[in-house]
Motif scaffolding. Structure first.
Motif, mmCIF file in Angstrom:
data_model
loop_
_atom_site.group_PDB
_atom_site.id
_atom_site.type_symbol
_atom_site.label_atom_id
_atom_site.label_comp_id
_atom_site.label_asym_id
_atom_site.label_seq_id
_atom_site.Cartn_x
_atom_site.Cartn_y
_atom_site.Cartn_z
ATOM 1 N N LYS A 66 0.940 -1.065 -0.056
ATOM 2 C CA LYS A 66 -0.220 0.089 -0.068
ATOM 3 C C LYS A 66 0.971 1.280 -0.066
ATOM 4 C CE LYS A 66 -3.577 -0.258 2.775
ATOM 5 N NZ LYS A 66 -4.478 -0.433 3.834
ATOM 6 N N LYS A 93 -12.563 -3.312 1.120
ATOM 7 C CA LYS A 93 -12.022 -2.244 1.573
ATOM 8 C C LYS A 93 -10.594 -1.862 1.107
ATOM 9 C CE LYS A 93 -11.500 -0.527 6.318
ATOM 10 N NZ LYS A 93 -11.898 -0.256 7.754
ATOM 11 N N GLU A 94 -9.796 -2.916 1.268
ATOM 12 C CA GLU A 94 -8.271 -3.025 0.726
ATOM 13 C C GLU A 94 -8.386 -2.519 -0.596
ATOM 14 O OE1 GLU A 94 -5.446 -3.017 2.324
ATOM 15 O OE2 GLU A 94 -6.307 -3.676 4.230
ATOM 16 N N GLU A 97 -9.322 0.974 -1.308
ATOM 17 C CA GLU A 97 -8.248 2.115 -0.822
ATOM 18 C C GLU A 97 -7.061 1.766 -2.101
ATOM 19 O OE1 GLU A 97 -5.362 3.299 2.755
ATOM 20 O OE2 GLU A 97 -6.681 1.521 2.869
ATOM 21 N N ARG A 100 -8.044 3.656 -5.181
ATOM 22 C CA ARG A 100 -7.947 4.885 -5.066
ATOM 23 C C ARG A 100 -6.608 5.597 -5.120
ATOM 24 N NH1 ARG A 100 -11.137 4.950 -1.021
ATOM 25 N NH2 ARG A 100 -9.765 5.022 0.698
#
Length: 126
Positions: A66, A93-94, A97, A100
């Motif tokens: 990440k 959710k991961e 993100e 994004r």
């Protein structure tokens, strides 16, 4: 792509056995492969020799996938390098993100070699 025409892939994976197997499979498919054990090592390597694509594990020590994605995509000179995240996690959710942050794709471990090869070629346009 490198002058010889083969796609340069940087595999960022902290589990050495997995990294070796993945590198070997990609080399058999004609890719030029280099390896890094974590995001910090990968970032240093990318600044010296730009790969065509980064295949990056999500969970690693020192710098995770990440943070590597965040740093690459915030650097004007490096943000165009496609990042394919490799992870055993399948949390929406991961994925949201990382999308994004700019990751171009995801592959769940264990991954299908043929499918992974096709995704790499699609992302680098070759």
């Amino acid at each position: 792509m490198s002058p010889a025409g083969s796609t340069r892939v940087l595999v960022v994976e902290d589990e050495d056995a997995l990294a070796k197997v993945l590198a070997m499979r990609l080399q058999m498919e004609g890719f030029e492969v280099s390896r890094a054990a974590d995001g910090a090592e990968a970032l240093a390597m990318i600044k010296k020799s730009r790969p065509d694509i980064v295949l990056c594990d999500l969970m690693m020590p020192v710098m995770d996938g990440k943070e590597l994605t965040r740093r690459l995509k915030s650097d004007a000179k490096l943000k165009s390098i496609p990042i394919l995240i490799l992870s055993a996690l399948k949390r929406d959710k991961e994925v949201e993100e990382l999308t994004r942050l700019g990751a171009e794709g995801f592959a769940s471990k264990p991954y299908d070699s043929k499918e992974l090869t096709e995704r790499i070629r699609a992302l680098v346009g070759g």
